[in-house]
Design a protein around this motif. Structure first.
Motif, mmCIF file in Angstrom:
data_model
loop_
_atom_site.group_PDB
_atom_site.id
_atom_site.type_symbol
_atom_site.label_atom_id
_atom_site.label_comp_id
_atom_site.label_asym_id
_atom_site.label_seq_id
_atom_site.Cartn_x
_atom_site.Cartn_y
_atom_site.Cartn_z
ATOM 1 N N UNK A 379 0.828 -1.208 0.000
ATOM 2 C CA UNK A 379 0.000 0.000 0.000
ATOM 3 C C UNK A 379 0.861 1.257 0.000
ATOM 4 N N UNK A 380 1.901 1.246 0.805
ATOM 5 C CA UNK A 380 2.802 2.398 0.869
ATOM 6 C C UNK A 380 3.499 2.623 -0.465
ATOM 7 N N UNK A 381 3.942 1.546 -1.095
ATOM 8 C CA UNK A 381 4.644 1.646 -2.375
ATOM 9 C C UNK A 381 3.751 2.192 -3.484
ATOM 10 N N UNK A 382 2.445 1.868 -3.440
ATOM 11 C CA UNK A 382 1.519 2.283 -4.497
ATOM 12 C C UNK A 382 0.714 3.533 -4.122
ATOM 13 N N UNK A 383 1.097 4.192 -3.009
ATOM 14 C CA UNK A 383 0.418 5.408 -2.548
ATOM 15 C C UNK A 383 -1.078 5.187 -2.365
ATOM 16 N N UNK A 384 -1.416 4.036 -1.785
ATOM 17 C CA UNK A 384 -2.802 3.680 -1.494
ATOM 18 C C UNK A 384 -2.967 3.614 0.023
ATOM 19 N N UNK A 385 -4.101 4.097 0.510
ATOM 20 C CA UNK A 385 -4.380 4.016 1.939
ATOM 21 C C UNK A 385 -5.106 2.708 2.244
ATOM 22 N N UNK A 386 -4.591 1.984 3.215
ATOM 23 C CA UNK A 386 -5.101 0.654 3.543
ATOM 24 C C UNK A 386 -6.066 0.751 4.712
ATOM 25 N N UNK A 387 -7.285 0.285 4.485
ATOM 26 C CA UNK A 387 -8.342 0.393 5.474
ATOM 27 C C UNK A 387 -8.621 -0.993 6.055
ATOM 28 N N UNK A 388 -8.392 -1.171 7.353
ATOM 29 C CA UNK A 388 -8.623 -2.461 8.007
ATOM 30 C C UNK A 388 -10.039 -2.459 8.584
ATOM 31 N N UNK A 389 -10.885 -3.321 8.059
ATOM 32 C CA UNK A 389 -12.283 -3.351 8.490
ATOM 33 C C UNK A 389 -12.419 -3.898 9.904
ATOM 34 N N UNK A 390 -13.450 -3.444 10.595
ATOM 35 C CA UNK A 390 -13.780 -3.975 11.920
ATOM 36 C C UNK A 390 -14.595 -5.253 11.774
ATOM 37 N N UNK A 391 -14.546 -6.098 12.811
ATOM 38 C CA UNK A 391 -15.281 -7.357 12.781
ATOM 39 C C UNK A 391 -15.964 -7.579 14.139
ATOM 40 N N UNK A 392 -16.285 -8.824 14.470
ATOM 41 C CA UNK A 392 -17.016 -9.091 15.714
ATOM 42 C C UNK A 392 -16.187 -8.690 16.936
ATOM 43 N N UNK A 393 -16.899 -8.394 18.048
ATOM 44 C CA UNK A 393 -16.226 -7.895 19.254
ATOM 45 C C UNK A 393 -15.251 -8.898 19.843
ATOM 46 N N UNK A 394 -15.453 -10.189 19.610
ATOM 47 C CA UNK A 394 -14.527 -11.166 20.170
ATOM 48 C C UNK A 394 -13.246 -11.276 19.351
ATOM 49 N N UNK A 395 -13.205 -10.675 18.175
ATOM 50 C CA UNK A 395 -11.975 -10.549 17.389
ATOM 51 C C UNK A 395 -11.396 -9.137 17.457
ATOM 52 N N UNK A 396 -12.232 -8.144 17.665
ATOM 53 C CA UNK A 396 -11.870 -6.756 17.413
ATOM 54 C C UNK A 396 -10.735 -6.207 18.271
ATOM 55 N N UNK A 397 -10.634 -6.509 19.569
ATOM 56 C CA UNK A 397 -9.488 -5.966 20.311
ATOM 57 C C UNK A 397 -8.150 -6.330 19.688
#
Length: 581
Positions: A379-397
């Motif tokens: 993402x850094x090399x291609x000047x793209x912003x990487x968006x990490x999606x949220x998921x269920x609360x038992x994975x999210x922390x």
């Protein structure tokens, strides 16, 4: 998040927005708000949180947007696109068609044949909600939207078409460790962070989010390659694009499940210690522990080991620590297995959450982190912003913590990695403010996507059935306040630090007027082969059913604009962007 939720926050920030008949927009569902801010480079002279809230109050010029002007709202659409939207939204309002959409698509494919079926889908549902089959075919749509002031967040939307039984089997196999499968006790595990068969199919009750199930490491490598192509496509199609990823696609979810439990227990231990010093009930960043009483209390608990050496240098010299200092104890641990420890409040000692990890499980965890690093580099090399999606609360922390770790590395010069915050969660505000403060202290850019959240019904059902506290806010207004409070961070849209995002094919009458008025606006742009995005389209139909039945306003506006064009002789209307957009 619907646009009506953001208006009070913008007004409080000094932006006077004139919106006609705003109440009619309350059911229009936007996907997200995205924000990026530069961290305070002076990490030595730290301001208090309350003084920053006062300093960030600012004024902005008056902005007026009239969402009732159909000519402006749909100027990016030709007549066939308007007609397609009308047909698709109308079909999505019929319960029978929506409930049986998968069966009807299978029948249509059988009757029409593969090629005719794909053409029919491109003229209707696929054409409405999906940009194209590959990175080449989506380029024209991305460039057209950009010409009308709307950017793109690319999302490769191919999903496995699993039966419920297969999904449950995969989930249980991937969320239970080898030691647990051998029959060793799980009594010390918390209910929320155990795998439960009745909720093994994580697609249940979820219409607005894609779901990945773990098969093997080779499949995770395939997902990584898909994300890499998506990043490359985003970089090749626009100069300001985003690409979205899900962490459950990149490794065995067992690691996320158990790391989340560690993080939550560690935070809870801090709250317990704060209560012992009479500091419970305070805002997260205002809570501080005095080191001397802390060490004395740990001794009375019977703690052994080098807990006196937990805090050294600057922390020890100040005599107090806050939540971020406390969290750094986990951040400072190097070996992954060493992270998986929890405090035993009865003995005062840190105990391993697992008796042991197998060598293969250790490798699986490291591979997930390596895949994340590869994607961030790309993402850094291609000047793209990487968006990490949220998921269920038992994975999210765990997901949020790992994302912050990537931000620490890649967001030094500009915001590259964006974390996602679900504002329907009771703890959303505390989490956001702590992450903002961490970025200020360490001197990196804070990047965030704010969403309502896609798992509300599933989360509430799971909490009630299994028996733990509901993590979701009790009502709409409480969630609304999570957005309003973001004003305290001084993020105003006129500075191009707050972006608005919505799904492709939905709520164009909101996103395009915003974009043409100068607001940074983005569309989530799904793409992929027709037959492989059927599960995605099925969910879009389910989501639109309630959305369209709740309000006919969008269809009325589409009809109004179509009739206006026909009456004025614009039968072959061609979209023409205004200069400067």
């Amino acid at each position: 998040m619907s646009y009506v939720k953001t208006v009070p926050a913008l007004t409080r920030a000094g932006v006077d927005i004139n919106v006609r008949r705003l109440n009619t927009l309350s059911n229009r569902r936007a996907q997200s708000t995205v924000a990026s801010t530069q961290a305070d480079q002076d990490v030595t002279n730290r301001e208090s949180y309350s003084s920053r809230k006062s300093r960030n109050a600012s004024s902005s010029p008056k902005i007026s947007i009239d969402f009732e002007l159909t000519q402006e709202a749909y100027k990016s659409k030709d007549n066939l696109e308007l007609l397609r939207s009308l047909v698709v939204f109308k079909l999505c309002s019929y319960d029978l068609l929506v409930d049986k959409n998968k069966e009807l698509m299978d029948i249509s494919k059988f009757v029409l044949g593969k090629k005719a079926f794909e053409q029919f889908m491109k003229m209707t549902f696929y054409g409405q909600f999906v940009a194209g089959e590959d990175h080449k075919s989506i380029k024209s749509l991305i460039q057209k939207n950009r010409a009308f002031g709307v950017g793109s967040v690319l999302d490769y939307s191919v999903e496995e078409d699993l039966t419920q039984e297969d999904a449950v089997t995969k989930e249980m196999d991937s969320c239970v460790s080898a030691t647990e499968k051998e029959g060793m006790s799980m009594d010390h595990r918390e209910k929320q962070y155990k795998a439960h068969q009745q909720f093994g199919d994580r697609r249940g009750g979820v219409t607005g989010a894609r779901t990945y199930f773990y098969s093997d490491e080779a499949k995770c490598d395939q997902h990584m390659e898909t994300f890499l192509k998506c990043i490359k496509a985003s970089g090749g199609s626009s100069v300001d694009g985003f690409s979205a990823i899900k962490m459950t696609a990149l490794g065995r979810p067992q690691f996320l499940l158990k790391f989340s439990e560690v993080l939550v227990k560690w935070k809870r231990f801090f709250s317990f210690l704060a209560a012992q010093q009479g500091r419970d009930g305070m805002e997260a960043l205002e809570q501080r522990l005095e080191l001397q009483p802390l060490q004395e209390f740990m001794t009375t608990l019977g703690a052994t080991g080098d807990f006196h050496g937990w805090f050294t240098g600057e922390k020890q010299g100040s005599g107090t620590i806050d939540r971020l200092d406390w969290n750094s104890l986990i951040d400072d641990r190097i070996k992954i297995s060493d992270l998986l420890v929890v405090p035993n409040l009865e003995t005062g000692q840190l105990e391993p959450l697992l008796n042991k990890f197998t060598e293969e499980e250790e490798k699986q965890m490291k591979r997930m982190l390596q895949r994340l690093d590869v994607l961030a580099n790309h993402a850094e090399e291609h000047s793209v912003r990487l968006m990490v999606d949220a998921e269920q609360t038992y994975f999210q922390p765990a997901i949020s913590t790992l994302t912050v770790e990537m931000q620490r590395i890649y967001n030094r010069g500009k915001p590259v990695i964006f974390n996602t915050y679900q504002c329907y969660l009771k703890e959303a505000y505390d989490i956001v403010t702590m992450d903002v403060e961490l970025s200020r202290r360490e001197g990196w850019f804070f990047g965030a996507k704010l969403v309502r959240g896609a798992y509300m019904y599933q989360e509430r059902s799971r909490a009630e059935e299994i028996g733990y506290e509901d993590p979701i806010n009790p009502d709409y207004e409480t969630t609304n306040m999570m957005y309003h409070k973001m004003n305290e961070l001084g993020l105003t849209p006129t500075e191009n630090k707050v972006y608005f995002g919505q799904l492709l094919g939905m709520c164009d009458q909101i996103s395009f007027p915003l974009g043409q008025a100068g607001f940074p606006v983005y569309k989530y742009v799904p793409y992929g082969p027709v037959n492989e995005v059927i599960p995605y389209l099925s969910r879009r139909a389910q989501e639109n059913r309630g959305f369209m039945k709740g309000s006919q306003r969008e269809r009325e506006m589409l009809w109004k604009e179509l009739k206006r064009r026909l009456a004025s002789g614009q039968v072959f209307y061609r979209p023409q962007p205004e200069p400067g957009l």
